[in-house]
Design a protein around this motif. Structure first.
Motif, short mmCIF file in Angstrom:
data_model
loop_
_atom_site.label_atom_id
_atom_site.label_comp_id
_atom_site.label_asym_id
_atom_site.label_seq_id
_atom_site.Cartn_x
_atom_site.Cartn_y
_atom_site.Cartn_z
N PHE B 153 -69.34 -12.44 28.24
CA PHE B 153 -70.46 -12.67 27.06
C PHE B 153 -71.32 -13.70 27.17
O PHE B 153 -71.25 -14.56 28.02
CB PHE B 153 -69.58 -12.59 25.74
N GLN B 154 -72.51 -13.36 26.49
CA GLN B 154 -73.71 -14.49 26.82
C GLN B 154 -73.38 -15.45 25.87
O GLN B 154 -73.09 -15.39 24.47
CB GLN B 154 -75.09 -13.80 26.25
N GLU B 155 -73.32 -16.76 26.24
CA GLU B 155 -73.38 -18.05 25.33
C GLU B 155 -74.55 -18.70 25.92
O GLU B 155 -75.41 -18.37 26.64
CB GLU B 155 -72.13 -18.89 25.96
N ALA B 156 -74.78 -19.95 24.95
CA ALA B 156 -76.05 -20.49 25.02
C ALA B 156 -76.37 -20.93 26.51
O ALA B 156 -77.29 -20.82 26.93
CB ALA B 156 -76.29 -21.62 24.09
N ASP B 157 -75.15 -21.30 27.08
CA ASP B 157 -75.30 -22.10 28.39
C ASP B 157 -75.11 -21.03 29.63
O ASP B 157 -74.93 -21.61 30.93
CB ASP B 157 -74.54 -23.28 28.50
N GLY B 158 -74.91 -19.74 29.47
CA GLY B 158 -74.73 -19.01 30.36
C GLY B 158 -73.66 -17.71 29.94
O GLY B 158 -73.22 -17.83 28.93
N LEU B 159 -73.62 -16.89 31.08
CA LEU B 159 -72.43 -15.91 30.67
C LEU B 159 -71.18 -16.55 30.82
O LEU B 159 -70.91 -17.50 31.67
CB LEU B 159 -72.58 -15.02 31.94
N THR B 160 -70.27 -16.05 29.99
CA THR B 160 -68.84 -16.89 29.90
C THR B 160 -67.76 -15.55 30.14
O THR B 160 -68.06 -14.44 29.50
CB THR B 160 -68.63 -17.51 28.49
N LEU B 161 -66.86 -16.05 30.95
CA LEU B 161 -65.68 -15.16 31.30
C LEU B 161 -65.06 -14.58 29.93
O LEU B 161 -64.81 -15.46 28.93
CB LEU B 161 -64.73 -16.01 31.86
N ASP B 162 -64.91 -13.08 29.68
CA ASP B 162 -64.29 -12.67 28.34
C ASP B 162 -62.85 -12.36 28.78
O ASP B 162 -62.53 -12.37 29.86
CB ASP B 162 -65.30 -11.59 27.87
N MET B 163 -62.08 -11.86 27.52
CA MET B 163 -60.86 -11.27 27.87
C MET B 163 -60.55 -10.35 28.70
O MET B 163 -59.50 -10.30 28.99
CB MET B 163 -60.35 -11.32 26.30
N GLY B 164 -61.37 -9.54 29.12
CA GLY B 164 -61.05 -8.49 29.94
C GLY B 164 -60.63 -8.97 31.12
O GLY B 164 -59.72 -8.32 31.76
N ALA B 165 -60.89 -10.15 31.99
CA ALA B 165 -60.30 -10.70 32.80
C ALA B 165 -58.75 -10.92 32.77
O ALA B 165 -58.13 -10.45 33.60
CB ALA B 165 -61.15 -12.11 33.31
N TYR B 166 -58.42 -11.41 31.79
CA TYR B 166 -56.96 -11.80 31.45
C TYR B 166 -56.32 -10.32 31.30
O TYR B 166 -54.97 -10.21 31.74
CB TYR B 166 -56.70 -12.75 30.46
N VAL B 167 -56.74 -9.49 30.65
CA VAL B 167 -56.08 -8.12 30.41
C VAL B 167 -55.70 -7.65 31.90
O VAL B 167 -54.76 -7.08 32.22
CB VAL B 167 -57.04 -7.30 29.53
N THR B 168 -56.87 -7.49 32.54
CA THR B 168 -56.98 -6.99 33.93
C THR B 168 -55.78 -7.78 34.75
O THR B 168 -55.14 -7.11 35.47
CB THR B 168 -58.18 -6.83 34.53
N ALA B 169 -55.77 -9.04 34.61
CA ALA B 169 -54.90 -10.03 35.43
C ALA B 169 -53.23 -9.40 35.12
O ALA B 169 -52.56 -9.20 36.25
CB ALA B 169 -55.15 -11.41 34.99
N LEU B 170 -53.15 -9.46 33.69
CA LEU B 170 -51.61 -8.88 33.69
C LEU B 170 -51.47 -7.59 33.84
O LEU B 170 -50.36 -7.12 34.59
CB LEU B 170 -51.61 -9.34 32.02
N GLU B 171 -52.29 -6.77 33.74
CA GLU B 171 -52.17 -5.24 34.04
C GLU B 171 -51.78 -5.21 35.62
O GLU B 171 -50.88 -4.47 36.02
CB GLU B 171 -53.26 -4.39 33.98
N TYR B 172 -52.81 -6.10 36.60
CA TYR B 172 -52.22 -6.13 37.95
C TYR B 172 -51.02 -6.73 38.48
O TYR B 172 -50.20 -5.75 38.93
CB TYR B 172 -53.38 -6.78 38.55
#
Lengths: 269, 269
Positions: B153-172
């Motif tokens: 998602f977009q934050e004031a200081d740039g794009l930020t890692l959202d929870m999909g990364a962690y969902v995918t991590a656990l799925e893997y």
């Protein structure tokens, strides 16, 4: 061992052995593995120990093995960290490292102007902040290299999340695909074979990880034995992909099959 | 706006609006969005604000919007956290929650004997220890439910890692597949439509996320507008999958096209 003859008449000229889950679990030797390594040494077959563990430098691994009674030389250990450093040096890369502090000395400092993001198993140091920093570099177009992409490993108190989770996390969010340096990368097995002057068809791999040890070695043309210790799970015996050349109860049973020697007189427990 | 007529003659009976990246970035309104929402309100079309943000409870979201000058009722906001709580209650589930501390009050305490692992966007609280605890529960056979699987998602200081990364991590690592509650789950869009008594074919979605907002709504039978603000990237215009009904420069341009009203006199900057 029903398959003893399969290897007895065709003794390998080099053996690749995974460490955690094959020789030991945490700081405890797997039963009979100390004696089995001793017998295997007497057969004078060159050995290399291949590990995707990227939390510890090679010196610590030798010390940990010695502490359990395993006599392994530093030069016999091939780690994904070491292979990564060679990969980086050969290509003149300038990495931003997301690694465990214990291997920082082995990999060196972060580049001030990085041109690649390089992941090891940071373990407890996989903080959100570290992950987001890596993510933002990837979104600027830097490629991702990972020392390994293992799913989990066996610790004394249970299975533990390995770095593959975090590699996959960054791949998903940044829309990139990582290059893997350690097992099951064919180049990693090839480097280990070259180090002991063995051809793939004359070598043998012993591991507890069906995908990364066994099928990885087989993809590199190396026969492989899966042991029923460490992260092995019964469903591995029916999982998709190429079957192991042999499934052995443990490292000692694998050694017995390789040497085809009923006079091994390995302790049975 | 060349596509103004497309919506002018067919005014929607309900509009779903994404928040972050459409109305605001961080704590700053996106230019012209305050005025555009004001004009849209005068058209008396029911509105619902759909957010996959799972770091904040609904009360905080209303307060944050009010602080920027957006007049939005709590009852108009549909969050993935709220939908998750309904999902859990309807099925009598006993979750182990991996969530941001700020939404703990909204979801309740961890079950002592959990039968499901439930992920929100823990953000900085996605520690290795929390991830490994969730991983071990998954390896014991518990299913995984995730409030969302957004990539960033977009934050004031740039794009930020959202929870999909962690969902995918656990799925893997656990070899499982998560059930997703928020966008782009069709049930999430359906609940928002039911809440304002609008049929899918009479509704419209406005979002900055091609996959989760636009294509998610379209999969639920809802027309959708992609705005060129927030996490929008030029490559979204040529990405695979169904095309948006319209691509508008920003929320104000989308509103102008929807109302088909050149008398809007929206400020042009």
């Amino acid at each position: 061992m029903m398959a003893a003859q399969a290897f007895g008449s065709d003794r390998p000229k080099g053996i690749l052995i995974d460490l955690a889950g094959v020789l030991h679990t945490g700081n405890t030797p797997i039963p009979r593995s100390l004696a089995a390594l001793h017998y295997l040494r007497r057969a004078k077959i060159p050995l290399r120990f291949l590990t995707n563990t990227t939390r510890s430098p090679r010196t610590s691994i030798v010390r940990m093995l010695a502490g359990m009674g395993f006599d392994v030389e530093e030069s016999e250990i091939i780690t994904a960290v070491h292979a990564t450093r060679q990969h980086v040096q050969a290509r003149g890369l300038h990495p931003h490292w997301l690694v465990h502090p214990d291997v920082r000395d082995e990999v060196g400092p972060d580049a001030t102007e990085p041109n690649v993001v390089l992941l090891g198993d940071a373990g407890p140091h996989f903080s959100f902040e570290a992950m987001n920093t890596a993510f933002r570099l990837l979104m600027r177009g830097l490629p991702l290299i990972a020392m390994a992409r293992n799913r989990y490993f066996q610790e004394a108190d249970g299975l533990t999340l390995d770095m593959g989770a975090y590699v996959t996390a960054l791949e998903y969010s940044a829309g990139v695909q990582a290059t893997i340096i350690g097992k099951p990368a064919p180049a990693f097995f090839a480097a280990a074979l070259a180090d002991m002057n063995a051809a793939a068809e004359d070598a043998l791999m012993i591991g507890d990880d069906l995908r990364d040890d066994v099928q990885g070695a087989q993809a590199a043309g190396i026969r492989a034995i899966l042991v029923r210790t460490g992260k092995y799970r019964p469903q591995d015996e029916t999982a998709p992909g190429e079957r192991p050349a042999l499934i052995a109860d443990d490292f000692a049973a694998a050694v017995s099959a390789i040497l085809g020697d009923s006079s091994l007189r390995l302790p049975t427990t």
